[in-house]
Design a protein around this motif. Structure first.
Motif, PDB file in Angstrom:
ATOM      1  N   PHE A 171       0.814  -1.225   0.000  1.00  0.00           N
ATOM      2  CA  PHE A 171       0.000   0.000   0.000  1.00  0.00           C
ATOM      3  C   PHE A 171       0.840   1.265   0.000  1.00  0.00           C
ATOM      4  CE2 PHE A 171       0.892   0.013   4.574  1.00  0.00           C
ATOM      5  CZ  PHE A 171       1.009   1.374   4.829  1.00  0.00           C
ATOM      6  N   THR A 228      -5.672 -12.537   0.034  1.00  0.00           N
ATOM      7  CA  THR A 228      -5.032 -13.864  -0.022  1.00  0.00           C
ATOM      8  C   THR A 228      -5.576 -14.781  -1.124  1.00  0.00           C
ATOM      9  OG1 THR A 228      -4.970 -13.523   2.337  1.00  0.00           O
ATOM     10  CG2 THR A 228      -4.100 -15.593   1.554  1.00  0.00           C
ATOM     11  N   SER A 248       5.116  -6.908   3.394  1.00  0.00           N
ATOM     12  CA  SER A 248       5.543  -7.262   4.748  1.00  0.00           C
ATOM     13  C   SER A 248       6.255  -8.610   4.777  1.00  0.00           C
ATOM     14  CB  SER A 248       4.317  -7.326   5.653  1.00  0.00           C
ATOM     15  OG  SER A 248       3.483  -8.392   5.211  1.00  0.00           O
ATOM     16  N   ILE A 255       4.794 -15.997   0.248  1.00  0.00           N
ATOM     17  CA  ILE A 255       4.774 -15.980  -1.219  1.00  0.00           C
ATOM     18  C   ILE A 255       6.083 -16.541  -1.772  1.00  0.00           C
ATOM     19  CG2 ILE A 255       4.785 -14.408  -3.223  1.00  0.00           C
ATOM     20  CD1 ILE A 255       2.726 -12.689  -1.551  1.00  0.00           C
ATOM     21  N   ALA A 272      11.702  -3.772   7.100  1.00  0.00           N
ATOM     22  CA  ALA A 272      12.974  -3.083   7.325  1.00  0.00           C
ATOM     23  C   ALA A 272      13.013  -2.456   8.713  1.00  0.00           C
ATOM     24  CB  ALA A 272      13.145  -1.994   6.270  1.00  0.00           C
ATOM     25  N   ASN A 431      17.879  -3.495   4.879  1.00  0.00           N
ATOM     26  CA  ASN A 431      17.404  -2.653   3.771  1.00  0.00           C
ATOM     27  C   ASN A 431      18.291  -1.438   3.580  1.00  0.00           C
ATOM     28  OD1 ASN A 431      15.339  -3.239   1.986  1.00  0.00           O
ATOM     29  ND2 ASN A 431      14.054  -1.549   2.702  1.00  0.00           N
TER      30      ASN A 431
HETATM   31  P1  NAD Z   1       1.401  -6.466   3.097  1.00  0.00           P
HETATM   32  O1  NAD Z   1       2.332  -7.602   3.137  1.00  0.00           O
HETATM   33  O2  NAD Z   1       0.309  -6.394   4.076  1.00  0.00           O
HETATM   34  O3  NAD Z   1       0.710  -6.412   1.650  1.00  0.00           O
HETATM   35  C1  NAD Z   1       1.479  -6.532   0.465  1.00  0.00           C
HETATM   36  C2  NAD Z   1       0.699  -7.342  -0.554  1.00  0.00           C
HETATM   37  O4  NAD Z   1       0.564  -8.691  -0.078  1.00  0.00           O
HETATM   38  C3  NAD Z   1      -0.709  -6.818  -0.770  1.00  0.00           C
HETATM   39  O5  NAD Z   1      -0.990  -6.844  -2.140  1.00  0.00           O
HETATM   40  C4  NAD Z   1      -1.571  -7.748   0.047  1.00  0.00           C
HETATM   41  O6  NAD Z   1      -2.846  -7.925  -0.525  1.00  0.00           O
HETATM   42  C5  NAD Z   1      -0.802  -9.041   0.046  1.00  0.00           C
HETATM   43  N1  NAD Z   1      -0.948  -9.777   1.313  1.00  0.00           N
HETATM   44  C6  NAD Z   1      -1.081  -9.248   2.559  1.00  0.00           C
HETATM   45  N2  NAD Z   1      -1.144 -10.223   3.485  1.00  0.00           N
HETATM   46  C7  NAD Z   1      -1.066 -11.387   2.822  1.00  0.00           C
HETATM   47  C8  NAD Z   1      -1.068 -12.752   3.221  1.00  0.00           C
HETATM   48  N3  NAD Z   1      -1.195 -13.102   4.500  1.00  0.00           N
HETATM   49  N4  NAD Z   1      -0.955 -13.691   2.275  1.00  0.00           N
HETATM   50  C9  NAD Z   1      -0.814 -13.358   0.986  1.00  0.00           C
HETATM   51  N5  NAD Z   1      -0.798 -12.075   0.549  1.00  0.00           N
HETATM   52  C10 NAD Z   1      -0.919 -11.105   1.442  1.00  0.00           C
HETATM   53  O7  NAD Z   1       2.296  -5.135   3.120  1.00  0.00           O
HETATM   54  P2  NAD Z   1       1.778  -3.652   3.218  1.00  0.00           P
HETATM   55  O8  NAD Z   1       1.286  -3.394   4.600  1.00  0.00           O
HETATM   56  O9  NAD Z   1       0.895  -3.327   2.070  1.00  0.00           O
HETATM   57  O10 NAD Z   1       3.134  -2.852   2.989  1.00  0.00           O
HETATM   58  C11 NAD Z   1       3.982  -2.458   4.043  1.00  0.00           C
HETATM   59  C12 NAD Z   1       5.125  -3.408   4.187  1.00  0.00           C
HETATM   60  O11 NAD Z   1       5.833  -3.484   2.957  1.00  0.00           O
HETATM   61  C13 NAD Z   1       6.154  -2.963   5.218  1.00  0.00           C
HETATM   62  O12 NAD Z   1       6.594  -4.082   5.933  1.00  0.00           O
HETATM   63  C14 NAD Z   1       7.272  -2.387   4.369  1.00  0.00           C
HETATM   64  O13 NAD Z   1       8.543  -2.412   4.964  1.00  0.00           O
HETATM   65  C15 NAD Z   1       7.220  -3.281   3.188  1.00  0.00           C
HETATM   66  N6  NAD Z   1       7.810  -2.637   2.028  1.00  0.00           N
HETATM   67  C16 NAD Z   1       9.036  -3.037   1.647  1.00  0.00           C
HETATM   68  C17 NAD Z   1       9.642  -2.440   0.580  1.00  0.00           C
HETATM   69  C18 NAD Z   1      11.003  -2.861   0.142  1.00  0.00           C
HETATM   70  O14 NAD Z   1      11.383  -2.524  -0.967  1.00  0.00           O
HETATM   71  N7  NAD Z   1      11.753  -3.603   0.969  1.00  0.00           N
HETATM   72  C19 NAD Z   1       8.991  -1.406  -0.123  1.00  0.00           C
HETATM   73  C20 NAD Z   1       7.712  -1.040   0.291  1.00  0.00           C
HETATM   74  C21 NAD Z   1       7.129  -1.657   1.377  1.00  0.00           C
END
Ligand code: NAD
Length: 520
Positions: A171, A228, A248, A255, A272, A431
């Motif tokens: 997001f 999911t 996350s 995944i 991170a 990171n």
């Molecule tokens: P999230 O993991 O909740 O969601 C990311 C994607 O995964 C979404 O499309 C979501 O629908 C899907 N998802 C969520 N939970 C899932 C599950 N249990 N099973 C399968 N798919 C699932 O992450 P978020 O809250 O949208 O983003 C924030 C996180 O992303 C933070 O931890 C941040 O550090 C990380 N992030 C990392 C980078 C990087 O380059 N290292 C960049 C941006 C964000």
């Protein structure tokens, strides 16, 4: 008094086309270059984080829609892979131009759905746009190798697309992350099924509209939605050859583990905990401004946000000045022209962040600036948290060990550079890490000894521009090939190596040999 955010939203010229057609509440799927109503029975309400007013409903794409998206991408791949590189490059040039034309419109959608300030949302778009600009140079970035390996015999090695690839996005960067994936994937001849975050898919849909306008043929990009069930489908579908994931730890590990078990290539950028060391010899105002910008910008919801400041020696005396600087930041709705930071994504995120702040206090740290319960007069229902600074933080405390992902800066004070480096190296994430110093040898020692994939020297958020790659390591990355840059192009391609022998037409071939060829 400037125009309020609500007034800007009502008058904004940017929110148009599919945002306003038919039922403005429903987010569409994008299939075969068409925006379609989903037949979903499950919908996810999306709220403006500044007001908690409903903005749209996002469908949980049905099984039929998911299969249709892969069918479309599979069909498109057959012809798309045969287009010349120059054809794909021309479409990318046009796409870049359209992203620039509609830059504000995409940014406005991000502010509305995600909450970050409009200026910051423009940066979100730009950092993705730069990936698209850079891949326009594909003609010199993807040349192969060739060697005459024996008489009349040449071996040449070059890269081909994988097929249908998937992108699963978070997001916090609704435009940048889709654009980390789409341009390198399509310029190399793949077709894409994208799942933007269910919390803010609007920017990805505008990007799809522009890709279509740029001339991307039907089916080269399809967008599906959901949580999911959609992710599980993408993992298990055999026609999908690779998955790009950013998000996350929990989702990413799932995944990566399941995706690779299904034989897919997976790149996964995860969570991170980014540290910045402030040495006592550093330029104080430069270091403190950098800390405040990198900790509180985007309400701390950046994977490269500085979440831990490590003061070495006397630099801890600067904390009161740091607090004064942070107090100056204006927290408000993201459309307010003078807002420095907007709300966090959801009421749930606000509660989680505030409970982590409380846990630090319970575990013996000191909250020297407390942003809990922050109220913004014009936005009484928003998910606001003010800048928060916690001193006396140590490993073992929840606020240190967990990724907070909010406008919270923890301060750890140590006596030496060696202690600071050891602290960062012991952290599970890799990171980003930064140092502020005026000393070349200190910076050199830090750069060499630090176990972290992206290092800033007097730069707080060292996100590499797209001529390089995004190279987080340790617990922040799973996979072998990073996002964008050369590694990104390699992720979306596989090698083909051809050995060819052309004898002259009248050659007499009498060299029957059953032994292993040695080419001598
Ligand atoms: P999230 O993991 O909740 O969601 C990311 C994607 O995964 C979404 O499309 C979501 O629908 C899907 N998802 C969520 N939970 C899932 C599950 N249990 N099973 C399968 N798919 C699932 O992450 P978020 O809250 O949208 O983003 C924030 C996180 O992303 C933070 O931890 C941040 O550090 C990380 N992030 C990392 C980078 C990087 O380059 N290292 C960049 C941006 C964000």
């Amino acid at each position: 008094r400037t125009l309020s955010g609500t007034a800007i939203r009502q008058n904004t010229p940017y929110i148009k086309t599919h945002d306003r057609i038919e039922n403005p509440l429903d987010t569409k799927i994008f299939l075969d270059n068409q925006f379609l109503e989903s037949s979903a029975t499950t919908w996810i309400d999306l709220h403006d984080p500044a007001t908690n007013n409903i903005v749209t409903r996002v469908p949980q794409s049905t099984a039929e829609e998911l299969v249709a998206a892969v069918n479309s991408a599979e069909k498109a791949f057959k012809s798309w892979r045969k287009t010349t590189l120059l054809t794909r490059q021309q479409i990318m040039f046009k796409f870049v131009q359209l992203l620039r034309r509609d830059w504000d419109r995409i940014a406005a959608r991000i502010t509305l759905e995600q909450g970050k300030t409009f200026a910051d949302a423009k940066g979100d778009v730009l950092r993705g746009l730069q990936v698209a600009e850079t891949v326009c140079g594909i003609t010199s970035q993807l040349t192969g190798e060739l060697l005459e390996v024996s008489t009349d015999m040449e071996t040449r090695s070059y890269r081909e697309p994988l097929g249908v690839v998937a992108a699963i996005c978070p997001f916090n960067f609704p435009a940048m992350i889709p654009l980390w994936c789409l341009p390198p994937a399509i310029i190399t001849g793949n077709t894409v099924v994208m799942k933007p975050s269910e919390r803010d898919p609007g920017a990805a849909l505008i990007i799809a509209e522009l890709a279509k306008e740029a001339g991307l043929p039907d089916g080269v990009l399809n967008i599906v939605h959901g949580t999911t069930p959609t992710v599980d489908f993408l993992i298990e579908e055999p026609r999908i050859k690779a998955i790009s994931f950013v998000g996350s730890d929990r989702a990413g590990k799932y995944i990566y583990t399941r995706g690779t078990a299904y034989g897919k290539r997976v790149q996964a950028n995860l969570g991170a905990k980014n540290h910045a060391i402030v040495m006592p010899d550093s330029n104080k105002s430069q270091a403190l401004n950098a800390m405040v910008g990198a900790a509180f910008g985007a309400a701390g919801q950046r994977c490269m946000a500085v979440s831990v400041m490590v003061t070495v020696g006397d630099a801890k005396r600067w904390i009161p000045e740091l607090v004064e600087l942070a107090k100056r930041l204006k927290v408000s709705g993201g459309f307010e022209p003078d807002a420095d930071l907007g709300p966090v994504i959801s009421p749930h995120a606000k509660t989680r962040i505030e409970s982590l702040i409380q846990s630090a206090s319970d575990e013996g740290a000191e909250i020297v600036l407390d942003g809990r319960g922050y109220k913004v007069d014009d936005y009484p229902d928003g998910n606001f948290i003010g800048p928060t600074i916690i001193t006396g933080v140590r490993p073992g405390m929840r606020a240190y060990d967990e990724e907070i992902f909010g406008p919270v800066l923890s301060v750890v004070s140590v006596d030496s550079l060696d202690e600071a480096i050891a602290l960062i190296n012991a952290n599970k994430y890799g990171n980003g890490a930064a140092i502020f110093t005026r000393s070349g040898p200190v910076a050199e020692k830090f750069q060499k000894e630090i176990e972290c994939g992206q290092v800033g020297i007097n730069v707080p958020i060292p996100v590499p521009l797209p001529f390089f790659s995004f190279t987080g390591n340790k617990g922040s990355f799973l996979g072998d090939l990073n996002f964008y840059g050369k590694a990104g192009l390699h992720f979306y391609t596989q090698m083909k190596t051809v050995t060819a022998l052309w004898r002259s037409e009248d050659a007499v071939v009498d060299d029957l040999n059953v032994n292993m060829p040695t080419h001598h």
